[in-house]
Design a protein around this motif. Sequence first.
Motif, mmCIF file in Angstrom:
data_model
loop_
_atom_site.group_PDB
_atom_site.id
_atom_site.type_symbol
_atom_site.label_atom_id
_atom_site.label_comp_id
_atom_site.label_asym_id
_atom_site.label_seq_id
_atom_site.Cartn_x
_atom_site.Cartn_y
_atom_site.Cartn_z
ATOM 1 N N GLY A 1 23.463 66.040 -70.874
ATOM 2 C CA GLY A 1 24.014 67.380 -70.717
ATOM 3 C C GLY A 1 24.186 68.072 -72.050
ATOM 4 N N SER A 2 24.369 67.276 -73.094
ATOM 5 C CA SER A 2 24.494 67.851 -74.433
ATOM 6 C C SER A 2 23.547 67.108 -75.362
ATOM 7 C CB SER A 2 25.934 67.736 -74.943
ATOM 8 O OG SER A 2 26.290 66.382 -75.112
ATOM 9 N N LEU A 3 23.149 67.796 -76.399
ATOM 10 C CA LEU A 3 22.259 67.182 -77.381
ATOM 11 C C LEU A 3 23.097 66.340 -78.337
ATOM 12 C CD1 LEU A 3 20.007 70.252 -78.189
ATOM 13 C CD2 LEU A 3 19.450 68.305 -76.738
ATOM 14 N N GLN A 4 22.637 65.121 -78.556
ATOM 15 C CA GLN A 4 23.364 64.227 -79.449
ATOM 16 C C GLN A 4 22.412 63.202 -80.043
ATOM 17 O OE1 GLN A 4 26.256 62.130 -77.035
ATOM 18 N NE2 GLN A 4 24.906 62.193 -75.267
ATOM 19 N N GLY A 5 22.787 62.663 -81.189
ATOM 20 C CA GLY A 5 22.029 61.593 -81.820
ATOM 21 C C GLY A 5 20.588 61.945 -82.111
ATOM 22 N N ASP A 6 19.707 60.993 -81.797
ATOM 23 C CA ASP A 6 18.292 61.183 -82.119
ATOM 24 C C ASP A 6 17.662 62.318 -81.329
ATOM 25 O OD1 ASP A 6 18.404 59.731 -79.735
ATOM 26 O OD2 ASP A 6 16.879 58.278 -80.328
ATOM 27 N N ILE A 7 18.138 62.569 -80.124
ATOM 28 C CA ILE A 7 17.589 63.684 -79.341
ATOM 29 C C ILE A 7 17.983 65.017 -79.974
ATOM 30 C CG2 ILE A 7 17.707 64.906 -77.128
ATOM 31 C CD1 ILE A 7 17.514 62.269 -75.726
ATOM 32 N N SER B 1 8.596 65.580 -65.423
ATOM 33 C CA SER B 1 9.520 65.250 -64.334
ATOM 34 C C SER B 1 10.492 66.416 -64.166
ATOM 35 C CB SER B 1 10.296 63.976 -64.671
ATOM 36 O OG SER B 1 11.160 64.210 -65.770
ATOM 37 N N ASP B 2 11.137 66.476 -63.030
ATOM 38 C CA ASP B 2 12.135 67.522 -62.790
ATOM 39 C C ASP B 2 13.254 67.447 -63.824
ATOM 40 O OD1 ASP B 2 10.685 68.442 -60.631
ATOM 41 O OD2 ASP B 2 11.902 67.384 -59.138
ATOM 42 N N ASP B 3 13.608 66.225 -64.247
ATOM 43 C CA ASP B 3 14.674 66.054 -65.243
ATOM 44 C C ASP B 3 14.286 66.684 -66.583
ATOM 45 O OD1 ASP B 3 16.344 64.735 -63.490
ATOM 46 O OD2 ASP B 3 15.816 62.725 -64.209
ATOM 47 N N ILE B 4 13.029 66.525 -66.996
ATOM 48 C CA ILE B 4 12.578 67.120 -68.256
ATOM 49 C C ILE B 4 12.593 68.639 -68.153
ATOM 50 C CG2 ILE B 4 10.571 67.462 -69.772
ATOM 51 C CD1 ILE B 4 11.728 64.836 -70.352
ATOM 52 N N VAL B 5 12.082 69.172 -67.055
ATOM 53 C CA VAL B 5 12.053 70.626 -66.876
ATOM 54 C C VAL B 5 13.477 71.177 -66.923
ATOM 55 C CG1 VAL B 5 11.522 72.495 -65.254
ATOM 56 C CG2 VAL B 5 9.878 70.629 -65.609
ATOM 57 N N GLU B 6 14.386 70.543 -66.240
ATOM 58 C CA GLU B 6 15.781 70.992 -66.230
ATOM 59 C C GLU B 6 16.387 70.892 -67.623
ATOM 60 O OE1 GLU B 6 19.912 69.484 -64.222
ATOM 61 O OE2 GLU B 6 18.123 69.487 -62.938
ATOM 62 N N PHE B 7 16.103 69.795 -68.323
ATOM 63 C CA PHE B 7 16.603 69.587 -69.685
ATOM 64 C C PHE B 7 16.098 70.700 -70.612
ATOM 65 C CE2 PHE B 7 15.782 67.876 -73.943
ATOM 66 C CZ PHE B 7 17.027 67.380 -74.300
ATOM 67 N N LEU B 8 14.813 71.004 -70.565
ATOM 68 C CA LEU B 8 14.240 72.026 -71.442
ATOM 69 C C LEU B 8 14.811 73.413 -71.127
ATOM 70 C CD1 LEU B 8 10.518 70.863 -71.609
ATOM 71 C CD2 LEU B 8 12.295 70.601 -73.359
ATOM 72 N N LYS B 9 14.923 73.715 -69.849
ATOM 73 C CA LYS B 9 15.464 75.023 -69.458
ATOM 74 C C LYS B 9 16.938 75.150 -69.861
ATOM 75 C CE LYS B 9 12.348 76.252 -65.727
ATOM 76 N NZ LYS B 9 12.239 76.567 -64.292
ATOM 77 N N PHE B 10 17.689 74.086 -69.701
ATOM 78 C CA PHE B 10 19.118 74.111 -70.011
ATOM 79 C C PHE B 10 19.362 74.295 -71.507
ATOM 80 C CE2 PHE B 10 23.096 71.915 -71.157
ATOM 81 C CZ PHE B 10 23.990 72.653 -70.385
ATOM 82 N N HIS B 11 18.595 73.612 -72.333
ATOM 83 C CA HIS B 11 18.819 73.664 -73.769
ATOM 84 C C HIS B 11 18.031 74.762 -74.461
ATOM 85 C CE1 HIS B 11 21.372 70.188 -73.797
ATOM 86 N NE2 HIS B 11 20.505 69.582 -73.031
ATOM 87 N N GLY B 12 17.050 75.332 -73.764
ATOM 88 C CA GLY B 12 16.230 76.367 -74.381
ATOM 89 C C GLY B 12 16.800 77.702 -74.173
ATOM 90 N N TRP C 1 15.288 67.634 -81.321
ATOM 91 C CA TRP C 1 15.321 68.997 -80.795
ATOM 92 C C TRP C 1 15.386 70.012 -81.939
ATOM 93 C CZ3 TRP C 1 14.907 71.066 -75.901
ATOM 94 C CH2 TRP C 1 15.163 72.441 -75.801
ATOM 95 N N ASP C 2 16.344 69.828 -82.840
ATOM 96 C CA ASP C 2 16.573 70.794 -83.913
ATOM 97 C C ASP C 2 15.393 70.901 -84.874
ATOM 98 O OD1 ASP C 2 19.108 71.264 -82.876
ATOM 99 O OD2 ASP C 2 20.126 70.001 -84.353
ATOM 100 N N VAL C 3 14.809 69.775 -85.231
ATOM 101 C CA VAL C 3 13.785 69.769 -86.273
ATOM 102 C C VAL C 3 12.374 69.974 -85.712
ATOM 103 C CG1 VAL C 3 12.703 68.386 -88.103
ATOM 104 C CG2 VAL C 3 15.188 68.357 -87.805
ATOM 105 N N TYR C 4 12.068 69.342 -84.580
ATOM 106 C CA TYR C 4 10.679 69.328 -84.110
ATOM 107 C C TYR C 4 10.423 70.129 -82.835
ATOM 108 C CZ TYR C 4 10.386 65.710 -87.605
ATOM 109 O OH TYR C 4 10.442 65.033 -88.789
ATOM 110 N N TRP C 5 11.330 70.086 -81.869
ATOM 111 C CA TRP C 5 11.044 70.758 -80.607
ATOM 112 C C TRP C 5 11.447 72.233 -80.612
ATOM 113 C CZ3 TRP C 5 7.927 69.640 -76.776
ATOM 114 C CH2 TRP C 5 7.953 70.463 -75.649
ATOM 115 N N GLU C 6 12.650 72.534 -81.063
ATOM 116 C CA GLU C 6 13.142 73.910 -80.972
ATOM 117 C C GLU C 6 12.258 74.938 -81.676
ATOM 118 O OE1 GLU C 6 17.441 76.010 -80.811
ATOM 119 O OE2 GLU C 6 17.061 74.816 -82.622
ATOM 120 N N PRO C 7 11.715 74.652 -82.869
ATOM 121 C CA PRO C 7 10.809 75.655 -83.465
ATOM 122 C C PRO C 7 9.614 75.974 -82.568
ATOM 123 C CG PRO C 7 11.476 74.069 -85.118
ATOM 124 C CD PRO C 7 11.970 73.539 -83.792
ATOM 125 N N PHE C 8 9.077 74.956 -81.894
ATOM 126 C CA PHE C 8 7.979 75.200 -80.952
ATOM 127 C C PHE C 8 8.489 76.005 -79.756
ATOM 128 C CE2 PHE C 8 6.144 73.628 -76.903
ATOM 129 C CZ PHE C 8 4.936 74.297 -76.977
#
Length: 185
Positions: free
Chosen positions: A138-144, A174-185, A148-155
């Motif tokens: 539900g929240s971004l923490q640790g290695d994720i 997966s539905d979990d990945i789609v939900e994760f990306l939408k929630f944090h993006g 996210w901050d360095v590699y995924w978010e700029p994309f």
Amino acid sequence: MKINLLSLFTKKKIQSDFPIGQFSALPKEEGGYPLFLPMEKSDVHAHSAQFMIKPEDLSVIEHLIELFFHGALRINEEKEKIVYHNKTLICYRFTEFGQIIVKVITNDNDFVKCLCDKGLEPPEPESVFPDKDFGNYGSLQGDIAFWWDVYWEPFWKSLNERERNEYLGRSNFSDDIVEFLKFHG
């Protein structure tokens, strides 16, 4: 392994590789990936990007280097510097999260624009974290959070809403990945 390029070079050495007379700021355009940032605060007259790529994209970058700098360059763990007509490029790669990371420093804005126009994408989240259950984050923490901050978010920020939806539509997430990306993006 995280590498701080500026600690690998003396400050004067890297400054001399990028003279102020050969530098111009990149235009303020939306949607550029990889994200190139100015290094002027370090008195280095260049732009740098550090980005995660899919293995097949390494040859795309090497081809662009050959086109713009008129010299073949295999991107490896050793820092390579190439100069052509007062434009300089320093480039190398390393591995983080089991993926290829490319570090580029250059004062060639045309090279930067062309690289950004190639449509490079980082590896999918499930490739980077095959054992993670993204439905439990539900929240971004640790290695994720770092990924996210360095590699995924700029994309992700380089895509508008339509492009994000197209990306998600053509991906087999997966539905979990789609939900994760939408929630944090």
